[in-house]
Scaffold this motif. Structure first.
Motif, PDB file in Angstrom:
ATOM      1  N   ASP A 177      21.613  71.898  71.343  1.00  0.00           N
ATOM      2  CA  ASP A 177      22.099  70.796  71.941  1.00  0.00           C
ATOM      3  C   ASP A 177      23.643  70.629  71.443  1.00  0.00           C
ATOM      4  OD1 ASP A 177      22.642  68.282  73.041  1.00  0.00           O
ATOM      5  OD2 ASP A 177      21.159  67.441  72.154  1.00  0.00           O
ATOM      6  N   PRO A 178      24.567  70.696  72.440  1.00  0.00           N
ATOM      7  CA  PRO A 178      26.096  70.693  72.004  1.00  0.00           C
ATOM      8  C   PRO A 178      26.199  69.226  71.233  1.00  0.00           C
ATOM      9  CG  PRO A 178      26.015  71.158  74.393  1.00  0.00           C
ATOM     10  CD  PRO A 178      24.322  71.119  73.936  1.00  0.00           C
ATOM     11  N   ARG A 179      25.710  68.166  71.853  1.00  0.00           N
ATOM     12  CA  ARG A 179      26.068  66.892  71.163  1.00  0.00           C
ATOM     13  C   ARG A 179      25.418  66.849  69.706  1.00  0.00           C
ATOM     14  NH1 ARG A 179      23.473  62.461  69.180  1.00  0.00           N
ATOM     15  NH2 ARG A 179      24.359  60.485  69.474  1.00  0.00           N
ATOM     16  N   GLU A 180      24.314  67.517  69.216  1.00  0.00           N
ATOM     17  CA  GLU A 180      23.833  67.681  67.876  1.00  0.00           C
ATOM     18  C   GLU A 180      24.793  68.445  67.080  1.00  0.00           C
ATOM     19  OE1 GLU A 180      21.821  65.150  67.056  1.00  0.00           O
ATOM     20  OE2 GLU A 180      21.588  64.680  69.292  1.00  0.00           O
ATOM     21  N   MET A 181      25.170  69.606  67.816  1.00  0.00           N
ATOM     22  CA  MET A 181      25.908  70.533  66.956  1.00  0.00           C
ATOM     23  C   MET A 181      27.379  69.784  66.637  1.00  0.00           C
ATOM     24  SD  MET A 181      24.945  73.322  66.748  1.00  0.00           S
ATOM     25  CE  MET A 181      26.203  74.549  66.109  1.00  0.00           C
ATOM     26  N   ASP A 182      27.920  69.104  67.457  1.00  0.00           N
ATOM     27  CA  ASP A 182      29.052  68.159  67.021  1.00  0.00           C
ATOM     28  C   ASP A 182      28.669  67.209  65.878  1.00  0.00           C
ATOM     29  OD1 ASP A 182      30.498  69.663  68.529  1.00  0.00           O
ATOM     30  OD2 ASP A 182      31.345  68.196  69.732  1.00  0.00           O
ATOM     31  N   MET A 183      27.372  66.584  66.104  1.00  0.00           N
ATOM     32  CA  MET A 183      27.072  65.926  65.140  1.00  0.00           C
ATOM     33  C   MET A 183      27.114  66.353  63.585  1.00  0.00           C
ATOM     34  SD  MET A 183      26.234  62.712  64.372  1.00  0.00           S
ATOM     35  CE  MET A 183      25.219  61.481  65.696  1.00  0.00           C
ATOM     36  N   LEU A 184      26.535  67.735  63.726  1.00  0.00           N
ATOM     37  CA  LEU A 184      26.413  68.467  62.580  1.00  0.00           C
ATOM     38  C   LEU A 184      27.879  68.908  62.075  1.00  0.00           C
ATOM     39  CD1 LEU A 184      24.450  70.038  60.675  1.00  0.00           C
ATOM     40  CD2 LEU A 184      24.786  72.007  62.202  1.00  0.00           C
ATOM     41  N   VAL A 185      28.405  69.555  62.636  1.00  0.00           N
ATOM     42  CA  VAL A 185      29.733  70.107  62.097  1.00  0.00           C
ATOM     43  C   VAL A 185      30.786  69.227  61.745  1.00  0.00           C
ATOM     44  CG1 VAL A 185      29.480  72.601  63.281  1.00  0.00           C
ATOM     45  CG2 VAL A 185      30.850  70.733  64.498  1.00  0.00           C
ATOM     46  N   SER A 186      30.610  68.002  62.360  1.00  0.00           N
ATOM     47  CA  SER A 186      31.764  66.951  61.949  1.00  0.00           C
ATOM     48  C   SER A 186      31.298  66.296  60.584  1.00  0.00           C
ATOM     49  CB  SER A 186      31.746  65.719  63.021  1.00  0.00           C
ATOM     50  OG  SER A 186      30.295  65.016  62.989  1.00  0.00           O
ATOM     51  N   THR A 187      30.283  66.684  59.920  1.00  0.00           N
ATOM     52  CA  THR A 187      29.894  66.260  58.516  1.00  0.00           C
ATOM     53  C   THR A 187      31.065  66.711  57.663  1.00  0.00           C
ATOM     54  OG1 THR A 187      28.262  67.780  58.365  1.00  0.00           O
ATOM     55  CG2 THR A 187      27.560  65.635  59.182  1.00  0.00           C
ATOM     56  N   GLY A 188      31.163  68.018  57.752  1.00  0.00           N
ATOM     57  CA  GLY A 188      32.121  68.812  56.699  1.00  0.00           C
ATOM     58  C   GLY A 188      33.338  67.914  56.505  1.00  0.00           C
ATOM     59  N   GLU A 189      33.934  67.227  57.460  1.00  0.00           N
ATOM     60  CA  GLU A 189      35.155  66.730  57.017  1.00  0.00           C
ATOM     61  C   GLU A 189      34.954  65.417  56.662  1.00  0.00           C
ATOM     62  OE1 GLU A 189      35.233  68.775  59.569  1.00  0.00           O
ATOM     63  OE2 GLU A 189      36.938  69.951  59.355  1.00  0.00           O
ATOM     64  N   GLN A 190      33.748  64.746  56.808  1.00  0.00           N
ATOM     65  CA  GLN A 190      33.567  63.438  56.188  1.00  0.00           C
ATOM     66  C   GLN A 190      33.251  63.563  54.728  1.00  0.00           C
ATOM     67  OE1 GLN A 190      30.549  61.066  58.571  1.00  0.00           O
ATOM     68  NE2 GLN A 190      30.539  59.598  56.928  1.00  0.00           N
ATOM     69  N   VAL A 191      33.041  64.742  54.362  1.00  0.00           N
ATOM     70  CA  VAL A 191      32.664  64.974  52.974  1.00  0.00           C
ATOM     71  C   VAL A 191      34.209  65.014  51.994  1.00  0.00           C
ATOM     72  CG1 VAL A 191      31.976  66.658  50.806  1.00  0.00           C
ATOM     73  CG2 VAL A 191      30.640  66.008  53.019  1.00  0.00           C
ATOM     74  N   THR A 192      35.284  65.912  52.681  1.00  0.00           N
ATOM     75  CA  THR A 192      36.296  65.787  52.069  1.00  0.00           C
ATOM     76  C   THR A 192      37.205  64.536  52.344  1.00  0.00           C
ATOM     77  OG1 THR A 192      37.079  66.866  54.195  1.00  0.00           O
ATOM     78  CG2 THR A 192      36.710  68.328  51.999  1.00  0.00           C
ATOM     79  N   ILE A 193      37.023  63.658  53.442  1.00  0.00           N
ATOM     80  CA  ILE A 193      38.047  62.637  53.489  1.00  0.00           C
ATOM     81  C   ILE A 193      37.687  61.764  52.295  1.00  0.00           C
ATOM     82  CG2 ILE A 193      38.583  62.305  55.714  1.00  0.00           C
ATOM     83  CD1 ILE A 193      36.352  60.443  56.224  1.00  0.00           C
ATOM     84  N   ALA A 194      36.150  61.585  51.874  1.00  0.00           N
ATOM     85  CA  ALA A 194      35.724  60.543  50.798  1.00  0.00           C
ATOM     86  C   ALA A 194      36.286  61.287  49.574  1.00  0.00           C
ATOM     87  CB  ALA A 194      34.053  60.506  50.684  1.00  0.00           C
TER      88      ALA A 194
END
Ligand code: ASP
Ligand code: MG
Length: 407
Positions: A62-79
């Motif tokens: 599901d494309p929506r879930e893929m974006d939910m998934l891959v967007s997490t990488g950036e959330q790690v680095t910002i914190a």
């Protein structure tokens, strides 16, 4: 005081050590009296790791879930980067794309930015904070998380810079700028101090993969001065900006090339209205992109030859389609060659200098390099040559146009 947006790519934030080094750099810019917004990618390899995890569940998800998934990488680095900044005594706050209203359309995995509300970021900057923003991600009008396509953090940075009317958008990466050509092919390649948006688009789409193409388009459209620099070495990098007089003096800015080409020819087709459409229609129906197109004048006046190039990845499919068309049109034959490359001279100075093409052809001829196709635009001349001549061709032209010397 200047407002700068800085973007650090995956390798620049690939380890905690490097994140700490980025924090030092950011703090230095802020201590010099600038307002700094930082956009970061995921730690190197992380986006690929996430995609691989999903593919263990199913080949396509599901494309929506893929974006939910891959967007997490950036959330790690910002914190992590905000923590590193705070540790250095530099007030900082991190935000996801959605939190700073990077509003996109709903095209998952390749969303386009529609609007950004810079108010929250501005308030933080006014309060003396560094603002750290997750690249690559946005949110659509229904609140779903979207991503901007691979390499999309560059576009986040440029869009943020446009929205905030920043003085400069700095893209820190693992190369120290944009070069006259790929230094792996021509070690004498020289870093350019400046290049125009237009030239950069030609260079990027032809294989110098320094920046996501869309970010350059965006920067050109919204007049955002864009600088590419190394995150590991000090230096001025390359400024991507408007054309000015200085640039016109240089005839050629760089040499781009593309190994990813293949050529198809159909010979002896009837020379009458509709033939080009009959040949290329079925190709584009299959979503195969065509680059160069040449129609010849044949020896007799009733038939003609037609040649075009496609991406090498589409070669087999295009060949099968063309063979079919050849039968339908009663053509003499269909020929296909996937051992070719495209080499292009790029430069806005071409507009005001004659004789560039003949210098190019003469230099290639001296080396015995046969040109198979030629196409030109206002700021570019491309030739198709046999694959085995790529290195020699690029070096020959680099020399012929004196690109190792700053003009
Ligand atoms: N992390 C994303 C990617 O690997 C976006 C980016 O790095 O710009 O493509
Ligand atoms: Mg990148």
């Amino acid at each position: 005081m200047a407002l700068i947006v800085q973007k650090y790519g995956g390798t620049s934030v690939g380890t905690i050590e490097r994140i700490l080094a980025v924090a030092e750099k950011v703090k230095r810019h802020r201590d010099q009296g600038n307002q700094v917004v930082v956009v970061v990618s995921a730690m190197s390899g992380e986006t690929n790791r996430l995609i691989a995890l999903a593919s263990e569940i199913d080949e396509t998800n599901d494309p929506r879930e893929m974006d939910m998934l891959v967007s997490t990488g950036e959330q790690v680095t910002i914190a992590l980067l905000s923590m590193a900044l705070q540790k250095l005594g530099c007030p900082a706050r991190s935000y996801t794309g959605g939190q700073v209203h990077i509003l996109t359309d709903s095209a998952y995995s390749k969303a386009r930015i529609r609007d950004i509300d810079g108010a929250r970021v501005k308030a933080d900057l006014e309060a003396g904070r560094v603002v750290v923003i997750a690249g690559f991600q946005g949110i659509d009008e229904h609140g779903h998380i979207t991503t901007l396509g691979r390499g999309g953090s560059d576009t986040t940075a440029v869009a943020m810079a446009a929205a905030l009317k920043a003085d400069e958008c700095q893209i820190y990466t693992d190369v120290d700028g944009v070069y006259t050509t790929d230094p792996r092919v021509e070690p004498k390649a020289r870093r350019l101090e400046r290049i125009t948006f237009e030239e950069m688009l030609e260079m990027a789409s032809l294989g110098s993969k320094v920046l996501q193409i869309r970010s350059v388009e965006f920067a050109g459209k919204y007049n955002v001065p864009l600088r590419v620099l190394s995150s590991f070495e000090e230096g001025e990098g390359t400024l991507i900006t408007f054309e000015d007089e200085r640039m016109e003096q240089a005839k050629i800015s760089g040499i781009a090339f593309n190994r990813d080409e293949a050529k198809l020819t159909i010979r002896g087709v009837p020379d009458q209205p509709g033939v080009a459409f009959k040949i290329l229609g079925p190709i584009s129906d299959q979503n195969i992109e065509v680059d160069m197109i040449v129609q010849n004048i044949a020896a007799d006046t009733s038939t003609t030859d037609f040649t075009f190039t496609v991406n090498r990845g589409d070669f087999k499919r295009a060949k099968a389609i063309l063979e079919n068309t050849a039968q339908e049109l009663n053509a003499q034959e269909a020929l296909a060659d996937d051992k070719i490359v495209k080499i292009s001279l790029v430069g806005v100075g071409m507009r005001s200098h004659a004789g560039i093409a003949s210098t190019m052809f003469e230099a290639l001829a001296k080396e015995g390099i046969n040109i198979r196709m030629i196409s030109t635009s206002e700021i570019k001349i491309s030739v198709v040559v046999d694959e085995k001549y790529l290195e020699l061709g690029v070096r020959t032209l680099h020399e012929a146009f004196n690109l190792e010397e700053a003009s």
